[in-house]
Design an enzyme around this catalytic site. Structure first.
Site, PDB file in Angstrom:
ATOM      1  N   TYR A  66       0.847  -1.202   0.000  1.00 58.65           N
ATOM      2  CA  TYR A  66       0.000   0.000   0.000  1.00 58.65           C
ATOM      3  C   TYR A  66       0.873   1.240   0.000  1.00 58.65           C
ATOM      4  CZ  TYR A  66      -4.988  -0.438  -0.084  1.00 58.65           C
ATOM      5  OH  TYR A  66      -6.266  -0.580  -0.521  1.00 58.65           O
ATOM      6  N   GLU A  68      -0.592   4.808  -0.439  1.00 64.93           N
ATOM      7  CA  GLU A  68      -1.401   6.011  -0.657  1.00 64.93           C
ATOM      8  C   GLU A  68      -0.585   7.246  -0.315  1.00 64.93           C
ATOM      9  OE1 GLU A  68      -5.597   5.910   0.657  1.00 64.93           O
ATOM     10  OE2 GLU A  68      -5.271   3.774   0.930  1.00 64.93           O
ATOM     11  N   ASP A 243      -7.115  14.494 -23.911  1.00 66.33           N
ATOM     12  CA  ASP A 243      -7.049  13.070 -23.583  1.00 66.33           C
ATOM     13  C   ASP A 243      -6.339  12.371 -24.744  1.00 66.33           C
ATOM     14  OD1 ASP A 243      -7.479  10.394 -23.160  1.00 66.33           O
ATOM     15  OD2 ASP A 243      -9.644  10.553 -22.845  1.00 66.33           O
ATOM     16  N   THR A 272      -3.632   6.909 -21.417  1.00 63.10           N
ATOM     17  CA  THR A 272      -3.374   5.540 -20.981  1.00 63.10           C
ATOM     18  C   THR A 272      -1.906   5.260 -21.282  1.00 63.10           C
ATOM     19  OG1 THR A 272      -3.840   4.609 -23.158  1.00 63.10           O
ATOM     20  CG2 THR A 272      -5.698   4.755 -21.636  1.00 63.10           C
ATOM     21  N   LYS A 275      -1.828   1.724 -24.889  1.00 60.79           N
ATOM     22  CA  LYS A 275      -2.289   1.700 -26.284  1.00 60.79           C
ATOM     23  C   LYS A 275      -1.074   1.929 -27.193  1.00 60.79           C
ATOM     24  CE  LYS A 275      -6.977   2.850 -24.893  1.00 60.79           C
ATOM     25  NZ  LYS A 275      -8.118   3.780 -24.999  1.00 60.79           N
ATOM     26  N   ARG A 281      -0.938  -1.828 -18.746  1.00 60.70           N
ATOM     27  CA  ARG A 281      -2.305  -1.310 -18.689  1.00 60.70           C
ATOM     28  C   ARG A 281      -2.408  -0.299 -17.544  1.00 60.70           C
ATOM     29  NH1 ARG A 281      -6.772  -2.443 -21.122  1.00 60.70           N
ATOM     30  NH2 ARG A 281      -5.524  -3.879 -22.342  1.00 60.70           N
TER      31      ARG A 281
HETATM   32  C1  PLP Z   1      -9.151   4.028 -24.111  1.00 64.03           C
HETATM   33  C2  PLP Z   1      -9.531   5.415 -23.772  1.00 64.03           C
HETATM   34  C3  PLP Z   1      -9.821   5.783 -22.448  1.00 64.03           C
HETATM   35  C4  PLP Z   1     -10.012   4.792 -21.337  1.00 64.03           C
HETATM   36  O1  PLP Z   1      -8.952   4.017 -21.005  1.00 64.03           O
HETATM   37  P1  PLP Z   1      -9.172   2.767 -20.015  1.00 64.03           P
HETATM   38  O2  PLP Z   1      -7.774   2.434 -19.600  1.00 64.03           O
HETATM   39  O3  PLP Z   1      -9.842   1.713 -20.807  1.00 64.03           O
HETATM   40  O4  PLP Z   1      -9.999   3.228 -18.871  1.00 64.03           O
HETATM   41  C5  PLP Z   1     -10.059   7.118 -22.181  1.00 64.03           C
HETATM   42  N1  PLP Z   1     -10.033   8.035 -23.158  1.00 64.03           N
HETATM   43  C6  PLP Z   1      -9.780   7.715 -24.452  1.00 64.03           C
HETATM   44  C7  PLP Z   1      -9.769   8.790 -25.474  1.00 64.03           C
HETATM   45  C8  PLP Z   1      -9.542   6.392 -24.795  1.00 64.03           C
HETATM   46  O5  PLP Z   1      -9.329   6.079 -26.067  1.00 64.03           O
END
Ligand code: PLP
Length: 480
Positions: A66, A68, A243, A272, A275, A281
């Site tokens: 942990y 935090e 994002d 993220t 990707k 992840r």
């Molecule tokens: C994939 C994605 C997310 C979410 O990611 P997770 O790890 O699946 O929660 C948020 N915003 C955009 C633009 C995404 O493509």
């Protein structure tokens, strides 16, 4: 140096033996997952293959701890080693993206967005409110003042890209919490060209006066001008949040630079790590110094204990992305997407926006007489893994859809180049042209069931496996 492939093989073989001693079915499914991933053409735009170093880093005792709080300021004792890996991940992220501040605790992209939203609310609404009330701590507000602040926090406006234009559900989609915690409006794309309409966006921003404008997408096959987005945000006094969950790898690899690089233009950038960036992840946030103190309070504001084993893997992945090879990889992702798009266009398949200049190719399968769902299923039967996706103003709605989204990051990791992506387009077009709608029990044309001409699925599956055999996943990793 030791033979990394041999080390990886023995590490995984032994790990699977240990797992099998407790629950053999999990070990078996894990083996099978590797075999399946090796054999199929993975064109899911949000997926990739992380390196063995990244994967192995996730499977350790850091998971047991942990931690935090923040580096050096934990609510638990004994966090010195977590401090080391979290600080390393943040440092690599700052260097990689040229950011003033990085926060690597979010567990996923959604967590990163929620944390960013609350950080922006804290900075723009709660902070000024407390200052006005002359108190340092929200616990010192009277019950009445606290109720009024809660109402004020719940009364803010968010402008994000609509889901069917390629935005994400966390950008103000009503069924998502972001559509409920904010008054939200959405911007979209030009119905003719499918391209982002900056003038319409600016007009909407002037009228709606949002606190936050969110840029970024999951299914838009074009680049975004973030300098222009910032101008619009500044004009209406909004915070610009980008994002970059999908395209972080193209930013890290310096394919998106200047106006297309979100980091110098946005107040807050969320992402993220799994990707196109090819890490574990997880999620992370970059921010300017102005927003950093609010983002730093992600725990306790939104998050609990960080996933220390994943933060360690983020440090490894970001270190990989700082190597020159990663820039070559990122450029290959974009070049391969162009080759894939051309492969469809020359075979007469329609693409949303007519092409791509990022890692995404969005097929419009309506002219082939099938739905996105039928296309996705027929392709899966043929060893090609994709996902169906809405196209702008989709006549088939968000469930059946009229589109199929493809992405190049994963197969580029395996080493495919332009010639192979042309071959991939050929395989896909052949499957789609051999697929037709089935009928419902009442005899009407179905949007879900489908018929593939005899032998096409089997032949494509064999061709996909042959192609994938030439570009092995985790070469040298042998679990036999
Ligand atoms: C994939 C994605 C997310 C979410 O990611 P997770 O790890 O699946 O929660 C948020 N915003 C955009 C633009 C995404 O493509």
């Amino acid at each position: 140096m030791a033979d990394v492939n041999a080390l990886t093989s023995s590490a995984y073989s032994q790990a699977l033996e240990v797992i099998a001693s407790v629950e053999p079915r999990v070990a078996e499914a894990t083996r099978q997952e590797l075999a399946d991933q090796r054999a199929s053409l993975k064109l899911i735009a949000s997926e990739n293959y992380a390196s063995p170093a990244v994967l192995l880093t996730m499977g350790t005792w850091f998971s047991d701890k942990y931690a935090e709080g923040t580096v050096g300021h934990r609510f638990y004792a004994g966090c010195q080693n977590v401090d080391t890996v979290e600080a390393l991940a943040a440092e690599h992220a700052r260097e990689l993206f040229g950011a003033e501040y990085a926060y690597v605790q979010p567990h996923s992209g959604i967590d990163a967005n929620l944390t960013a939203y609350w950080a922006i609310l804290a900075h723009r609404v709660e902070g000024p409110w407390l200052q006005n009330a002359g108190v340092k701590n929200m616990n010192d507000l009277s019950e009445t003042e606290w109720e009024r602040l809660r109402n004020e926090l719940g009364n803010q406006r968010l402008l994000g890209m609509s889901l069917d234009a390629g935005g994400h559900l966390t950008h103000g989609f009503r069924p998502n919490i972001s559509g409920k915690m904010f008054h939200q409006q959405q911007y979209g794309t030009d119905p003719e060209t499918g391209l982002l309409d900056y003038d319409a966006l600016a007009a909407k921003a002037r009228e709606f006066k949002p606190l936050i404008i969110v840029a970024g997408y999951s299914a838009y096959p074009r680049r975004v001008n973030f300098a222009k987005m910032r101008e619009i945000a500044d004009e209406v006094g909004a915070t610009l949040m980008v994002d970059m969950a999908h395209f972080a790898g193209l930013v890290a690899g310096k394919v998106f630079t200047g106006d297309e690089d979100p980091v110098p233009h946005a107040h807050v950038v969320t992402s993220t790590s799994h990707k196109s960036l090819r890490g574990p992840r997880g999620g992370f946030i970059l921010a300017t110094d102005e927003y950093a103190p609010s983002v730093d309070r992600g725990c306790p504001m939104v998050l609990g204990g960080p996933l220390s084993h994943v933060m360690a893997a983020k440090a490894v992945a970001f270190a990989e992305a700082r190597r020159p090879e990663f820039q070559t990889y990122a450029q290959d992702i974009a070049d391969n997407a162009k080759a894939l798009a051309e492969g469809f266009l020359k075979r007469g398949v329609k693409l949303v926006t007519g092409g791509t200049d990022n890692h995404i190719v969005l097929l419009d399968v309506s002219s082939l007489g099938i739905t996105g769902r039928q296309a996705e299923s027929a392709l899966l039967d043929s060893g090609v893994v994709t996902n169906r996706n809405s196209v702008p103003s989709d006549p088939n709605g968000a469930w059946y859809t009229s589109g199929v989204r493809l992405g190049t990051p994963a197969l580029t990791t395996r080493g495919l180049g332009a010639d192979e992506f042309d071959q991939v387009a050929d395989l896909i077009v052949n499957v789609l042209k051999s697929t037709s709608p089935g009928t419902t029990s009442a005899g009407a044309p179905s949007k879900a069931s489908y018929v593939i001409a005899d032998g096409v699925a089997e032949k494509t599956k064999a061709a996909a496996a042959e192609l994938m055999g030439r570009f092995p996943l985790y070469p040298g990793l042998d679990l036999s």
